[in-house]
Design a protein around this motif. Structure first.
Motif, PDB file in Angstrom:
ATOM      1  N   ALA A  76     -39.361  -2.329  14.737  1.00  0.00           N
ATOM      2  CA  ALA A  76     -39.220  -3.377  15.749  1.00  0.00           C
ATOM      3  C   ALA A  76     -37.837  -3.233  16.365  1.00  0.00           C
ATOM      4  CB  ALA A  76     -39.391  -4.759  15.132  1.00  0.00           C
ATOM      5  N   LEU A  77     -37.782  -3.294  17.673  1.00  0.00           N
ATOM      6  CA  LEU A  77     -36.544  -3.062  18.405  1.00  0.00           C
ATOM      7  C   LEU A  77     -36.259  -4.262  19.293  1.00  0.00           C
ATOM      8  CD1 LEU A  77     -34.483  -0.744  18.791  1.00  0.00           C
ATOM      9  CD2 LEU A  77     -35.905   0.079  20.677  1.00  0.00           C
ATOM     10  N   ASP A  78     -35.118  -4.914  19.077  1.00  0.00           N
ATOM     11  CA  ASP A  78     -34.737  -6.056  19.901  1.00  0.00           C
ATOM     12  C   ASP A  78     -33.699  -5.625  20.925  1.00  0.00           C
ATOM     13  OD1 ASP A  78     -34.216  -8.545  21.006  1.00  0.00           O
ATOM     14  OD2 ASP A  78     -32.679  -8.991  19.519  1.00  0.00           O
ATOM     15  N   THR A  79     -34.069  -5.709  22.198  1.00  0.00           N
ATOM     16  CA  THR A  79     -33.142  -5.353  23.272  1.00  0.00           C
ATOM     17  C   THR A  79     -32.521  -6.586  23.913  1.00  0.00           C
ATOM     18  OG1 THR A  79     -34.705  -5.410  25.150  1.00  0.00           O
ATOM     19  CG2 THR A  79     -34.688  -3.423  23.777  1.00  0.00           C
ATOM     20  N   THR A  80     -32.869  -7.780  23.434  1.00  0.00           N
ATOM     21  CA  THR A  80     -32.426  -9.007  24.097  1.00  0.00           C
ATOM     22  C   THR A  80     -31.103  -9.547  23.560  1.00  0.00           C
ATOM     23  OG1 THR A  80     -33.504 -10.611  22.604  1.00  0.00           O
ATOM     24  CG2 THR A  80     -34.868  -9.613  24.347  1.00  0.00           C
ATOM     25  N   GLY A  81     -30.831  -9.347  22.293  1.00  0.00           N
ATOM     26  CA  GLY A  81     -29.645  -9.918  21.691  1.00  0.00           C
ATOM     27  C   GLY A  81     -29.741 -11.413  21.440  1.00  0.00           C
ATOM     28  N   ILE A  82     -30.942 -11.964  21.536  1.00  0.00           N
ATOM     29  CA  ILE A  82     -31.161 -13.395  21.308  1.00  0.00           C
ATOM     30  C   ILE A  82     -31.516 -13.591  19.836  1.00  0.00           C
ATOM     31  CG2 ILE A  82     -32.592 -15.389  21.900  1.00  0.00           C
ATOM     32  CD1 ILE A  82     -33.048 -14.019  24.639  1.00  0.00           C
ATOM     33  N   PRO A  83     -30.770 -14.408  19.089  1.00  0.00           N
ATOM     34  CA  PRO A  83     -31.002 -14.520  17.642  1.00  0.00           C
ATOM     35  C   PRO A  83     -32.440 -14.863  17.267  1.00  0.00           C
ATOM     36  CG  PRO A  83     -28.903 -15.507  18.184  1.00  0.00           C
ATOM     37  CD  PRO A  83     -29.554 -15.143  19.493  1.00  0.00           C
ATOM     38  N   ALA A  84     -33.080 -15.778  17.993  1.00  0.00           N
ATOM     39  CA  ALA A  84     -34.451 -16.159  17.661  1.00  0.00           C
ATOM     40  C   ALA A  84     -35.412 -14.988  17.848  1.00  0.00           C
ATOM     41  CB  ALA A  84     -34.895 -17.348  18.514  1.00  0.00           C
ATOM     42  N   VAL A  85     -35.152 -14.154  18.842  1.00  0.00           N
ATOM     43  CA  VAL A  85     -35.999 -12.982  19.076  1.00  0.00           C
ATOM     44  C   VAL A  85     -35.790 -11.960  17.968  1.00  0.00           C
ATOM     45  CG1 VAL A  85     -36.503 -11.076  20.658  1.00  0.00           C
ATOM     46  CG2 VAL A  85     -36.047 -13.372  21.559  1.00  0.00           C
ATOM     47  N   LEU A  86     -34.552 -11.737  17.575  1.00  0.00           N
ATOM     48  CA  LEU A  86     -34.281 -10.793  16.488  1.00  0.00           C
ATOM     49  C   LEU A  86     -34.936 -11.249  15.193  1.00  0.00           C
ATOM     50  CD1 LEU A  86     -32.876  -8.291  15.393  1.00  0.00           C
ATOM     51  CD2 LEU A  86     -30.783  -9.642  15.152  1.00  0.00           C
ATOM     52  N   ARG A  87     -34.888 -12.531  14.909  1.00  0.00           N
ATOM     53  CA  ARG A  87     -35.555 -13.050  13.712  1.00  0.00           C
ATOM     54  C   ARG A  87     -37.056 -12.800  13.793  1.00  0.00           C
ATOM     55  NH1 ARG A  87     -35.609 -17.069   9.565  1.00  0.00           N
ATOM     56  NH2 ARG A  87     -37.693 -16.780   8.655  1.00  0.00           N
ATOM     57  N   GLN A  88     -37.637 -13.043  14.961  1.00  0.00           N
ATOM     58  CA  GLN A  88     -39.073 -12.809  15.137  1.00  0.00           C
ATOM     59  C   GLN A  88     -39.404 -11.330  14.950  1.00  0.00           C
ATOM     60  OE1 GLN A  88     -40.840 -13.456  19.146  1.00  0.00           O
ATOM     61  NE2 GLN A  88     -42.159 -14.912  18.090  1.00  0.00           N
ATOM     62  N   ALA A  89     -38.533 -10.461  15.450  1.00  0.00           N
ATOM     63  CA  ALA A  89     -38.762  -9.025  15.300  1.00  0.00           C
ATOM     64  C   ALA A  89     -38.756  -8.625  13.835  1.00  0.00           C
ATOM     65  CB  ALA A  89     -37.699  -8.248  16.072  1.00  0.00           C
ATOM     66  N   ALA A  90     -37.869  -9.209  13.057  1.00  0.00           N
ATOM     67  CA  ALA A  90     -37.824  -8.910  11.625  1.00  0.00           C
ATOM     68  C   ALA A  90     -39.065  -9.428  10.909  1.00  0.00           C
ATOM     69  CB  ALA A  90     -36.568  -9.508  11.003  1.00  0.00           C
ATOM     70  N   ASP A  91     -39.545 -10.593  11.325  1.00  0.00           N
ATOM     71  CA  ASP A  91     -40.675 -11.218  10.640  1.00  0.00           C
ATOM     72  C   ASP A  91     -41.982 -10.454  10.801  1.00  0.00           C
ATOM     73  OD1 ASP A  91     -39.095 -13.230   9.649  1.00  0.00           O
ATOM     74  OD2 ASP A  91     -39.653 -14.710  11.176  1.00  0.00           O
ATOM     75  N   VAL A 147     -27.378 -14.579  12.982  1.00  0.00           N
ATOM     76  CA  VAL A 147     -28.829 -14.741  12.904  1.00  0.00           C
ATOM     77  C   VAL A 147     -29.204 -14.869  11.435  1.00  0.00           C
ATOM     78  CG1 VAL A 147     -29.263 -12.247  12.817  1.00  0.00           C
ATOM     79  CG2 VAL A 147     -31.058 -13.780  13.621  1.00  0.00           C
ATOM     80  N   SER A 148     -30.248 -15.648  11.145  1.00  0.00           N
ATOM     81  CA  SER A 148     -30.712 -15.796   9.763  1.00  0.00           C
ATOM     82  C   SER A 148     -32.012 -15.042   9.570  1.00  0.00           C
ATOM     83  CB  SER A 148     -30.921 -17.281   9.430  1.00  0.00           C
ATOM     84  OG  SER A 148     -31.933 -17.833  10.252  1.00  0.00           O
ATOM     85  N   PHE A 149     -32.180 -14.447   8.397  1.00  0.00           N
ATOM     86  CA  PHE A 149     -33.409 -13.749   8.040  1.00  0.00           C
ATOM     87  C   PHE A 149     -33.997 -14.369   6.788  1.00  0.00           C
ATOM     88  CE2 PHE A 149     -30.991 -10.135  10.027  1.00  0.00           C
ATOM     89  CZ  PHE A 149     -31.813  -9.995  11.150  1.00  0.00           C
ATOM     90  N   GLU A 150     -35.314 -14.326   6.672  1.00  0.00           N
ATOM     91  CA  GLU A 150     -36.010 -14.754   5.456  1.00  0.00           C
ATOM     92  C   GLU A 150     -35.911 -13.614   4.450  1.00  0.00           C
ATOM     93  OE1 GLU A 150     -38.395 -15.741   2.359  1.00  0.00           O
ATOM     94  OE2 GLU A 150     -38.851 -13.955   3.550  1.00  0.00           O
ATOM     95  N   VAL A 151     -35.368 -13.900   3.288  1.00  0.00           N
ATOM     96  CA  VAL A 151     -35.152 -12.840   2.306  1.00  0.00           C
ATOM     97  C   VAL A 151     -35.806 -13.129   0.961  1.00  0.00           C
ATOM     98  CG1 VAL A 151     -33.016 -12.020   3.349  1.00  0.00           C
ATOM     99  CG2 VAL A 151     -32.922 -13.850   1.646  1.00  0.00           C
ATOM    100  N   GLY A 152     -36.672 -14.135   0.908  1.00  0.00           N
ATOM    101  CA  GLY A 152     -37.373 -14.441  -0.329  1.00  0.00           C
ATOM    102  C   GLY A 152     -38.705 -13.728  -0.385  1.00  0.00           C
ATOM    103  N   ALA A 153     -39.669 -14.241   0.383  1.00  0.00           N
ATOM    104  CA  ALA A 153     -40.995 -13.615   0.413  1.00  0.00           C
ATOM    105  C   ALA A 153     -40.934 -12.200   0.962  1.00  0.00           C
ATOM    106  CB  ALA A 153     -41.952 -14.474   1.247  1.00  0.00           C
ATOM    107  N   SER A 154     -39.956 -11.931   1.850  1.00  0.00           N
ATOM    108  CA  SER A 154     -39.891 -10.599   2.453  1.00  0.00           C
ATOM    109  C   SER A 154     -39.178  -9.582   1.561  1.00  0.00           C
ATOM    110  CB  SER A 154     -39.177 -10.658   3.810  1.00  0.00           C
ATOM    111  OG  SER A 154     -37.824 -11.020   3.666  1.00  0.00           O
ATOM    112  N   LEU A 155     -38.676 -10.017   0.408  1.00  0.00           N
ATOM    113  CA  LEU A 155     -37.963  -9.106  -0.489  1.00  0.00           C
ATOM    114  C   LEU A 155     -38.820  -7.905  -0.874  1.00  0.00           C
ATOM    115  CD1 LEU A 155     -35.348  -8.689  -2.182  1.00  0.00           C
ATOM    116  CD2 LEU A 155     -36.516  -9.922  -4.033  1.00  0.00           C
ATOM    117  N   ILE A 156     -40.100  -8.154  -1.094  1.00  0.00           N
ATOM    118  CA  ILE A 156     -40.969  -7.078  -1.560  1.00  0.00           C
ATOM    119  C   ILE A 156     -41.377  -6.118  -0.442  1.00  0.00           C
ATOM    120  CG2 ILE A 156     -41.878  -8.412  -3.503  1.00  0.00           C
ATOM    121  CD1 ILE A 156     -44.357  -8.983  -1.802  1.00  0.00           C
ATOM    122  N   LYS A 157     -40.942  -6.396   0.776  1.00  0.00           N
ATOM    123  CA  LYS A 157     -41.226  -5.471   1.871  1.00  0.00           C
ATOM    124  C   LYS A 157     -40.301  -4.251   1.839  1.00  0.00           C
ATOM    125  CE  LYS A 157     -43.084  -8.402   5.586  1.00  0.00           C
ATOM    126  NZ  LYS A 157     -42.834  -8.839   6.982  1.00  0.00           N
TER     127      LYS A 157
END
Length: 366
Positions: free
Chosen positions: A258-273, A293-303
Motif C-alpha cells: 500500500a502506497l500513500d502519496t497524500t501525506g494525510i495521517p488518516a489515509v496512511l492509517r487506512q493504507a496500513a489497515d 500517525v497512529s497504527f493498530e499494533v495488537g490484532a495486526s501483530l500477527i501480520k
C-alpha cells in the motif's frame, strides 16, 4: 547575466515573474537553458512555507533543458547536451556512497537551503540575494547554474517537455514501486492518491506485472485516468468504504503493498489497515514536519507487516531516469497522458490547475 524567473516573495503569495541576475558558474556546476519544467506539489508546500526554504526564492525542481556551459570540474555533459534535472546530494557521505543519494546527510541543506553549500546564491535582484539552488536547480527560471549532481544527460531528440517531471514526481512514484518496494509480478498494490506521483506508481506497477492494482482517490476524473494507466480497480473514498471494498477485491486477504502519496495521517492509517500478511505500507507524501500517525499494533501483530518512508523513489537519477525513458519508449510509461503545458507567464494558472485536480502534471514551457 540577466534572466527571467518566477519569484515567491512571501509565504503563500503568487509567483511573480521578474528579471534577476545569474552569477558566475562554479567549477562543479552546469549552466542550463530551460526548455520546460514540471510543477510539483512540493513547490506549492514550500511556497506556503510548510517546508521552510528562505524567501524570496526561485523554486522549481523538475527542469529539462539544454546545456550552455559547464564548470571546469564537470565531465558528464558538455554544451549542447540535453538534460533532465533532479535532486541534489553531496556524493561523498556514507549514504551517497551506498547508492542512496535521497538520504544524503546534507539532503535538506542542498535541496531546501536556498544557497550553495558555501552560502552563496546564484540569483540576485539589484544586488539583494534571492534563494537559489532549490533541489540544486531552481528551474522556474529561463537559465540556471545547476549542481552537477542534479544533471542527467538524455538524447537530444527526446521531447524535453515530457521528460522534466521525471526529475522528481514521476521518479518518486515509479521508484517507490520498482526500487523501494520491489513490487513483484502477480502481486497486489493499493495506491492512495492519483496525482502525478500516484499515477507514476500505477504505471510502474503495471509495467512490472502486478496483477491487482487498486487506485484510491476522491476525484472521478483522476480515477478514470488511473484505469487508462493500468489500474485494475478504482475506489472513490468519498462514496465507498475503502476497507470493505479492498477486502472484497482481495477476497479478504488484503494487499501486498500500500502506497500513500497524500501525506494525510488518516489515509496512511487506512493504507496500513488494508495490508495482508507480510505486507508493506510506504509513505511518499509530504506531511508537515512534526506530523504523527497512529497504527493498530495488537490484532495486526500477527501480520508481520512493515512500514517505511520513501524519498525520491530511492533512485540514483542518472541510472533510474534513463530506465524510465526506456519504459516510455516502449509504451509502458505513458507520461503524455498526465501532462498539460502552460506558458511561463501562466505559472500561477498551472498551480491552480494542479490544486483543483483539473491537471495531473502541469508543465511550464519557456
Amino acid at each position: 547575466m540577466d534572466i527571467k524567473a518566477a519569484i515567491v516573495r512571501g509565504q503563500g503569495q503568487p509567483f511573480e515573474l521578474g528579471s534577476l541576475q545569474l552569477d558566475a558558474l562554479r567549477p562543479d556546476e552546469v549552466r542550463v537553458r530551460l526548455v520546460a519544467t514540471g510543477v510539483c506539489h512540493t513547490d506549492a508546500i514550500v511556497r506556503d512555507q510548510v517546508y521552510p526554504t528562505p524567501l524570496p526564492a526561485v523554486l522549481g525542481h523538475e527542469g529539462a533543458g539544454i546545456v550552455e556551459a559547464v564548470g571546469s570540474e564537470v565531465t558528464a555533459v558538455e554544451p549542447g547536451d540535453a538534460v533532465v534535472l533532479s535532486a541534489n546530494s553531496c556524493g561523498v557521505c556514507e549514504q551517497c556512497l551506498k547508492g542512496r543519494p535521497p538520504y544524503c546527510t546534507d539532503f535538506f541543506g542542498r535541496n531546501f537551503g536556498g544557497t550553495r553549500p558555501d552560502g552563496s546564491s546564484a540569483f540576485s535582484d539589484a544586488g539583494t540575494p534571492v534563494s537559489s539552488h532549490f533541489f540544486g536547480q531552481s528551474s522556474f527560471a529561463t537559465h540556471v547554474n545547476a549542481a552537477q549532481r542534479t544533471v542527467v544527460k538524455v538524447d537530444r531528440d527526446l521531447p524535453l517537455e515530457l521528460l522534466g517531471p521525471l526529475g522528481c514526481g514521476l521518479q518518486t512514484g515509479a521508484g517507490a514501486v520498482i526500487n523501494s518496494l520491489d513490487v513483484r509480478p502477480g502481486s497486489s498494490l493499493a495506491v492512495f492518491g492519483t496525482g502525478a506521483v500516484g499515477c507514476a506508481a500505477l504505471m510502474a506497477a503495471a509495467a512490472v506485472g502486478a496483477t491487482t492494482i487498486i487506485a484510491v482517490d476522491i476525484v472521478d476524473s483522476r480515477l478514470a485516468t488511473a484505469m487508462e494507466l493500468g489500474a485494475t480497480h478504482v475506489i472513490n473514498s468519498r462514496t465507498t468504504d475503502v476497507g470493505a471494498e479492498i477486502a472484497r477485491i482481495s477476497q479478504d486477504r488484503g494487499v501486498d503493498y500500500a502506497l500513500d502519496t497524500t501525506g494525510i495521517p488518516a489515509v496512511l492509517r487506512q493504507a496500513a489497515d488494508i495490508l495482508g500478511i507480510g505486507g508493506t505500507v510506504a509513505l511518499i507524501g509530504a506531511p508537515a514536519p512534526g506530523t504523527e500517525v497512529s497504527f493498530e499494533v495488537g490484532a495486526s501483530l500477527i501480520k508481520g507487516w512493515h512500514f517505511r518512508t520513501i524519498v525520491e523513489g530511492d533512485s540514483v537519477p542518472q541510472v533510474f531516469i534513463p530506465q524510465l525513458i526506456r519504459l516510455w519508449q516502449q509504451g509502458k510509461f505513458p507520461i503524455e497522458k498526465l501532462t498539460k503545458t502552460f506558458a511561463f507567464s501562466d505559472i500561477n494558472d498551472a498551480f491552480a490547475a494542479s490544486a483543483s485536480g483539473e491537471t495531473i502534471k502541469p508543465v511550464i514551457l519557456f
